[in-house]
Scaffold this motif. Structure first.
Motif, PDB file in Angstrom:
ATOM      1  N   GLU A   1       5.990  -6.710  -3.477  1.00 15.67           N
ATOM      2  CA  GLU A   1       4.647  -6.240  -3.129  1.00 15.67           C
ATOM      3  C   GLU A   1       4.552  -5.897  -1.643  1.00 15.67           C
ATOM      4  OE1 GLU A   1       2.017  -9.281  -4.474  1.00 15.67           O
ATOM      5  OE2 GLU A   1       2.325  -8.819  -6.610  1.00 15.67           O
ATOM      6  N   GLU A   2       5.258  -6.654  -0.835  1.00 17.43           N
ATOM      7  CA  GLU A   2       5.268  -6.364   0.606  1.00 17.43           C
ATOM      8  C   GLU A   2       5.845  -4.974   0.874  1.00 17.43           C
ATOM      9  OE1 GLU A   2       8.032  -7.970   4.215  1.00 17.43           O
ATOM     10  OE2 GLU A   2       7.041  -9.495   2.983  1.00 17.43           O
ATOM     11  N   ILE A   3       6.916  -4.621   0.162  1.00 14.04           N
ATOM     12  CA  ILE A   3       7.538  -3.307   0.349  1.00 14.04           C
ATOM     13  C   ILE A   3       6.603  -2.209  -0.144  1.00 14.04           C
ATOM     14  CG2 ILE A   3       9.425  -1.832  -0.453  1.00 14.04           C
ATOM     15  CD1 ILE A   3      11.184  -4.355  -0.396  1.00 14.04           C
ATOM     16  N   LEU A   4       5.968  -2.426  -1.291  1.00 14.52           N
ATOM     17  CA  LEU A   4       5.046  -1.408  -1.803  1.00 14.52           C
ATOM     18  C   LEU A   4       3.880  -1.197  -0.845  1.00 14.52           C
ATOM     19  CD1 LEU A   4       4.881  -2.218  -5.632  1.00 14.52           C
ATOM     20  CD2 LEU A   4       6.125  -0.377  -4.494  1.00 14.52           C
ATOM     21  N   ARG A   5       3.344  -2.290  -0.304  1.00 15.66           N
ATOM     22  CA  ARG A   5       2.223  -2.147   0.637  1.00 15.66           C
ATOM     23  C   ARG A   5       2.665  -1.446   1.915  1.00 15.66           C
ATOM     24  NH1 ARG A   5       1.088  -7.484  -1.065  1.00 15.66           N
ATOM     25  NH2 ARG A   5       2.005  -8.335   0.844  1.00 15.66           N
TER      26      ARG A   5
ATOM     27  N   ASP B   1       2.069  -1.724 -10.100  1.00 18.15           N
ATOM     28  CA  ASP B   1       3.015  -1.242  -9.090  1.00 18.15           C
ATOM     29  C   ASP B   1       2.540   0.069  -8.474  1.00 18.15           C
ATOM     30  OD1 ASP B   1       4.556  -3.410  -9.676  1.00 18.15           O
ATOM     31  OD2 ASP B   1       6.012  -2.318 -10.909  1.00 18.15           O
ATOM     32  N   PHE B   2       2.041   0.975  -9.306  1.00 20.04           N
ATOM     33  CA  PHE B   2       1.559   2.263  -8.791  1.00 20.04           C
ATOM     34  C   PHE B   2       0.387   2.066  -7.833  1.00 20.04           C
ATOM     35  CE2 PHE B   2       3.079   5.202 -12.500  1.00 20.04           C
ATOM     36  CZ  PHE B   2       4.370   5.011 -12.081  1.00 20.04           C
ATOM     37  N   LEU B   3      -0.550   1.206  -8.211  1.00 16.79           N
ATOM     38  CA  LEU B   3      -1.729   1.003  -7.369  1.00 16.79           C
ATOM     39  C   LEU B   3      -1.345   0.373  -6.034  1.00 16.79           C
ATOM     40  CD1 LEU B   3      -4.233  -0.216 -10.103  1.00 16.79           C
ATOM     41  CD2 LEU B   3      -4.282   1.977  -8.895  1.00 16.79           C
ATOM     42  N   LEU B   4      -0.415  -0.573  -6.054  1.00 11.28           N
ATOM     43  CA  LEU B   4       0.051  -1.155  -4.796  1.00 11.28           C
ATOM     44  C   LEU B   4       0.714  -0.090  -3.925  1.00 11.28           C
ATOM     45  CD1 LEU B   4       1.569  -4.532  -6.061  1.00 11.28           C
ATOM     46  CD2 LEU B   4      -0.432  -4.277  -4.582  1.00 11.28           C
ATOM     47  N   ALA B   5       1.529   0.763  -4.548  1.00  2.66           N
ATOM     48  CA  ALA B   5       2.201   1.817  -3.789  1.00  2.66           C
ATOM     49  C   ALA B   5       1.210   2.802  -3.201  1.00  2.66           C
ATOM     50  CB  ALA B   5       3.195   2.546  -4.687  1.00  2.66           C
TER      51      ALA B   5
ATOM     52  N   GLY C   1      -1.606   2.009  -1.986  1.00  2.00           N
ATOM     53  CA  GLY C   1      -2.377   1.366  -0.928  1.00  2.00           C
ATOM     54  C   GLY C   1      -3.482   0.457  -1.393  1.00  2.00           C
ATOM     55  N   THR C   2      -3.579   0.165  -2.692  1.00  6.02           N
ATOM     56  CA  THR C   2      -4.617  -0.729  -3.186  1.00  6.02           C
ATOM     57  C   THR C   2      -4.277  -2.166  -2.812  1.00  6.02           C
ATOM     58  OG1 THR C   2      -4.960   0.734  -5.077  1.00  6.02           O
ATOM     59  CG2 THR C   2      -5.883  -1.487  -5.236  1.00  6.02           C
ATOM     60  N   PRO C   3      -5.181  -2.904  -2.171  1.00  5.44           N
ATOM     61  CA  PRO C   3      -4.900  -4.311  -1.857  1.00  5.44           C
ATOM     62  C   PRO C   3      -4.625  -5.093  -3.137  1.00  5.44           C
ATOM     63  CG  PRO C   3      -6.841  -3.541  -0.671  1.00  5.44           C
ATOM     64  CD  PRO C   3      -6.500  -2.475  -1.661  1.00  5.44           C
ATOM     65  N   PRO C   4      -3.693  -6.047  -3.106  1.00  7.49           N
ATOM     66  CA  PRO C   4      -3.334  -6.783  -4.331  1.00  7.49           C
ATOM     67  C   PRO C   4      -4.520  -7.413  -5.033  1.00  7.49           C
ATOM     68  CG  PRO C   4      -1.780  -7.272  -2.572  1.00  7.49           C
ATOM     69  CD  PRO C   4      -2.877  -6.455  -1.952  1.00  7.49           C
TER      70      PRO C   4
ATOM     71  N   ALA D   1      -8.611  -1.070 -17.200  1.00  6.16           N
ATOM     72  CA  ALA D   1      -9.264  -0.937 -15.895  1.00  6.16           C
ATOM     73  C   ALA D   1      -8.297  -0.382 -14.851  1.00  6.16           C
ATOM     74  CB  ALA D   1      -9.814  -2.285 -15.451  1.00  6.16           C
ATOM     75  N   ALA D   2      -7.035  -0.834 -14.907  1.00  5.90           N
ATOM     76  CA  ALA D   2      -6.047  -0.329 -13.952  1.00  5.90           C
ATOM     77  C   ALA D   2      -5.793   1.155 -14.157  1.00  5.90           C
ATOM     78  CB  ALA D   2      -4.741  -1.115 -14.092  1.00  5.90           C
ATOM     79  N   SER D   3      -5.765   1.595 -15.416  1.00  6.22           N
ATOM     80  CA  SER D   3      -5.564   3.014 -15.705  1.00  6.22           C
ATOM     81  C   SER D   3      -6.714   3.849 -15.165  1.00  6.22           C
ATOM     82  CB  SER D   3      -5.416   3.211 -17.216  1.00  6.22           C
ATOM     83  OG  SER D   3      -5.202   4.565 -17.531  1.00  6.22           O
ATOM     84  N   ALA D   4      -7.935   3.347 -15.328  1.00  8.15           N
ATOM     85  CA  ALA D   4      -9.101   4.079 -14.829  1.00  8.15           C
ATOM     86  C   ALA D   4      -9.066   4.184 -13.301  1.00  8.15           C
ATOM     87  CB  ALA D   4     -10.382   3.384 -15.284  1.00  8.15           C
ATOM     88  N   LEU D   5      -8.709   3.089 -12.636  1.00  8.55           N
ATOM     89  CA  LEU D   5      -8.632   3.111 -11.180  1.00  8.55           C
ATOM     90  C   LEU D   5      -7.528   4.063 -10.719  1.00  8.55           C
ATOM     91  CD1 LEU D   5      -9.426   2.087  -8.390  1.00  8.55           C
ATOM     92  CD2 LEU D   5      -7.928   0.111  -8.753  1.00  8.55           C
ATOM     93  N   PHE D   6      -6.396   4.040 -11.407  1.00 14.63           N
ATOM     94  CA  PHE D   6      -5.284   4.936 -11.057  1.00 14.63           C
ATOM     95  C   PHE D   6      -5.716   6.395 -11.161  1.00 14.63           C
ATOM     96  CE2 PHE D   6      -1.485   7.273 -12.795  1.00 14.63           C
ATOM     97  CZ  PHE D   6      -0.826   7.403 -11.587  1.00 14.63           C
ATOM     98  N   ARG D   7      -6.374   6.752 -12.254  1.00 17.18           N
ATOM     99  CA  ARG D   7      -6.815   8.149 -12.415  1.00 17.18           C
ATOM    100  C   ARG D   7      -7.818   8.537 -11.340  1.00 17.18           C
ATOM    101  NH1 ARG D   7      -6.868   6.480 -17.798  1.00 17.18           N
ATOM    102  NH2 ARG D   7      -9.135   6.307 -17.779  1.00 17.18           N
ATOM    103  N   SER D   8      -8.667   7.591 -10.977  1.00 13.69           N
ATOM    104  CA  SER D   8      -9.663   7.894  -9.944  1.00 13.69           C
ATOM    105  C   SER D   8      -8.999   8.124  -8.587  1.00 13.69           C
ATOM    106  CB  SER D   8     -10.670   6.738  -9.838  1.00 13.69           C
ATOM    107  OG  SER D   8     -11.375   6.571 -11.054  1.00 13.69           O
ATOM    108  N   LEU D   9      -8.005   7.297  -8.264  1.00 14.90           N
ATOM    109  CA  LEU D   9      -7.354   7.407  -6.963  1.00 14.90           C
ATOM    110  C   LEU D   9      -6.595   8.717  -6.795  1.00 14.90           C
ATOM    111  CD1 LEU D   9      -5.899   3.814  -6.332  1.00 14.90           C
ATOM    112  CD2 LEU D   9      -7.747   4.936  -5.093  1.00 14.90           C
TER     113      LEU D   9
END
Length: 692
Positions: free
Chosen positions: A240-244, A432-436, A438-441, A450-458
């Motif tokens: 997660e540190e690397i993705l952030r 993993d995609f959301l962390l990459a 820039g989404t805070p953990p 919910a993660a899919s919806a946030l991913f599409r929005s981003l």
């Protein structure tokens, strides 16, 4: 006089080594050295020397070894060093200055080192400590549990020192040295999470972020397969540190990787398999490798150093396109990011495939599909084909060639649809995609929906490329699809994924096996053209014996590389033996048998039995009636099964009611039938249709 436990058991005085005699005598000395200046009961020595019931004369044997050791030490001048081997009733005591024991000196040096507080001092201390090791600890002792446990404890201390040395170099900013030190230990101890976490950080800080992420996925898979557990806090924290850091654009050494440039020859830091179809080069008669980079927007970009070789044979690859088209911005795309996000965009693609050849038609088809901006929709391509045909290599090659067309980033995920363990759940990939991105953990949703919806929005307004490798089913892919019109997605699978074609307007890009010319070109790229030109007839035969599959040809080339004196004809002669062919077409954990096993494991029991029956066909050509007769199924059941096997590319429908099964698939199915019986051949055994 010095005593060695960190390697072969030894006693040296000056430049001479004392003769210690047989293994049990060395073991007696080792046990006394492990407890210096402490009385060791005779019964403990007996229990350690014999795994099973000790002989009646065990006490006499031990007493004899102690007596001989006492004489050997005396001959070496032990008294001058303050060394005495004394008897105390039914126990023995080896009295000596403990600094004469290498294991004691090792412990003192490690204790003095403070890798975080004083790294410049810690490096020489730890290097001196590790320099005391001359091989596996307690070499030459008997193989009983007490000695195995003691050797394991010493090895744990060594690995802790290796990790500390890596941290010390990292604190000093010497990340290349840290990676080199940690790599060898990580290869030999692939389940040690702290070691892998340190290596990941070191690789990331040297600019090899894709290699760092691959180590995580490799270790996660091994933990799941061998121990049935998920990564622990240290390993997951490093990931997660690397993705952030990737999302924030910080923490890497050197210049950022250019948007459209391919990387040059990488270092030898190692890497791992993410699963899926990793057959590397795949067809065509001319190489697309080269040292230059193609401009994407009219500005030349210099190549950047890449990471190390992966187990899928990804490595040096060229960047010039093969279809004659210009790598421009997709129609309708924006000229700049415009996402409002600060920091560097994620670039999670694996290394470009090594020695990638040809596939001009398929690369051009991907370009047509994925850069079509006339529909106002997010384009989606499915690269499908049999196991080992080079699907991943083709998709990754295209992604690197056109990375500049997607300035907001490139995401990559192995869906593990055809791997040893369970397929990757969408929630894990989306996290993993959301962390990459820039989404805070703490803001990453736990549910896939919910993660899919946030991913599409981003990504709705971003120009992003998503590569989803090794998918099992359409349902596994759908939650991971971006919705923005400027995003593009490439999916690879052994299944056709007809569901994505039906519901998401996915465009299929099929990959076929190689012909004689293309297969010989691949062998020439791997072995050198002179070696292939020396025996072109044997090269053609090798292509036939490998069914034109790049993965099988690469394994054959690995066999020949390891045997530089072999002519191609000698390997061809060996491969003619059908009992040995699948074994010869393997290289460590990569091979056609392993790839086919993953496909067959996803079949239902009925379809696996049908495949096993088809393998008994004399020439691999048959129709539905013959298939029904071989399997003992009714026509409707047989036709449904043939359709599913065709969808999985285990059988090919050349024309209406004309089916073929490749020789390698036949050999694999026959082997499975012979080993487990017809009823045990592959399959999930759940009566499903095997399509996920």
């Amino acid at each position: 006089m010095e005593f060695s436990l960190l390697g072969p058991i030894a006693v040296t005085t000056g430049s001479a080594e004392l003769s210690l005699g047989p293994a049990k005598r060395r073991s007696v000395l080792a046990l006394l050295l492990l407890q210096p200046n402490t009385t060791v009961p005779l019964e403990q020595l007996i229990d350690s020397l014999w795994e099973d019931e000790p002989p009646e004369h065990a006490r006499t044997v031990v007493q004899g070894h102690v007596s001989r050791l006492r004489a050997t030490l005396a001959e070496g001048g032990a008294e001058a060093y303050g060394i005495e081997l004394a008897t105390h009733g039914s126990a023995y005591l080896l009295r000596l200055p403990e600094e004469l024991i290498d294991a004691h000196r090792f412990g003192e040096l490690v204790a003095l080192a403070r890798p975080e507080a004083a790294p410049a001092d810690a490096v020489p201390l730890l290097r001196e400590a590790l320099g005391l090791w001359r091989g596996p600890a307690l070499t030459g002792t008997v193989t009983s549990p007490p000695f195995a446990a003691a050797a394991h404890a010493l090895e744990e201390r060594r690995l802790t020192a290796v990790e500390a040395l890596g941290r010390a170099h990292g604190t000093l900013g010497e990340h290349e040295q840290a990676a080199a030190i940690l790599y060898s230990a990580a290869v030999n101890h692939p389940l040690r999470e702290g070691l892998i976490a340190g290596l990941m950080r070191a690789l990331f800080h040297t600019g090899r972020q894709s290699d760092a992420l691959e180590w995580f996925h490799r270790t996660r898979r091994l933990l799941n397969e061998e121990l049935g557990v998920d990564p622990g806090e240290r390993l997951r924290g490093a990931y997660e540190e690397i993705l952030r850091a990737e999302a924030a654009g910080g923490g890497r050494k050197g210049a950022a990787r250019p948007a459209g440039g391919a990387r040059g020859t990488g270092g030898a830091s190692g890497g791992t398999p993410s699963g899926g179809d990793r057959s590397g080069a795949s067809g065509g008669g001319r190489s697309t490798t080269g040292s230059g980079t193609r401009p994407v927007d009219g500005t030349a970009r210099a190549p950047v150093q890449g990471g190390a070789d992966r187990d899928d044979a990804h490595g040096e690859a060229g960047t010039p396109g093969t279809d004659g088209t210009r790598q421009g911005t997709p129609a309708g795309g924006r000229g700049a990011s415009g996402s409002g996000r600060t920091g560097a965009p994620p670039r999670l693609l694996p290394r470009p495939p090594a020695r990638f050849l040809g596939r001009e038609e398929q690369l051009a088809a991907l370009t047509t599909v994925l850069t079509d901006g006339t529909t106002g929709e997010s384009p989606l391509a499915v690269v499908a084909g049999p196991a080992g045909v080079g699907k991943t290599a083709c998709a990754v090659q295209w992604a690197h060639l056109y990375a500049g067309s997607f300035p907001d980033g490139q995401l990559f995920a192995d869906l593990r649809g055809f791997g040893e363990g369970d397929e990757a759940p969408p929630a894990e990939i989306l996290g993993d995609f959301l962390l990459a991105l820039g989404t805070p953990p703490e803001q990453v949703p736990s549910s896939a929906q919910a993660a899919s919806a946030l991913f599409r929005s981003l990504v709705a307004e971003r120009r992003l490329l998503v590569v989803l490798d090794n998918a099992r089913s359409s349902a596994q892919v759908r939650p991971l699809l971006p919705g923005g019109p400027h995003c593009a997605t490439v999916v690879t699978s052994r299944s056709r994924l007809d569901g994505l074609v039906a519901t998401d307007w996915a465009r299929p890009v099929g990959l076929q096996t190689l012909g004689h010319e293309e297969g010989a070109a691949l062998l020439g790229a791997m072995l050198g053209p002179d070696r292939v030109a020396e025996d072109p007839a044997a090269a053609r035969e090798l292509v036939d014996l490998c069914d034109g599959l790049p993965l099988a040809l690469r394994a054959a080339a690995a066999q020949l590389t390891a045997r530089p004196r072999w002519r191609l004809a000698r390997l061809a002669a060996a491969l003619r033996d059908e009992r040995r062919r699948l074994a010869l077409l393997s290289a460590e954990d990569t091979g056609i048998a392993a790839a086919l096993r993953m496909s067959v494991a996803r079949l239902s029991a009925d379809d696996a039995r049908l495949l096993s029956a088809l393998a008994t066909s004399a020439d691999g050509h048959l129709n539905a009636s013959l298939a029904a007769a071989l399997a003992g199924y009714d026509p409707e059941r047989t036709q449904d099964g043939l359709d599913r096997l065709t969808e999985m590319h285990l059988v090919d429908e050349e024309a209406t009611d004309v089916y073929t099964i490749s020789t390698l698939t036949q050999l694999f199915a026959r082997d499975e039938r012979g080993e487990g019986g017809e009823s045990d051949t592959g399959g999930t055994g759940d009566g499903s249709d095997g399509r996920g």
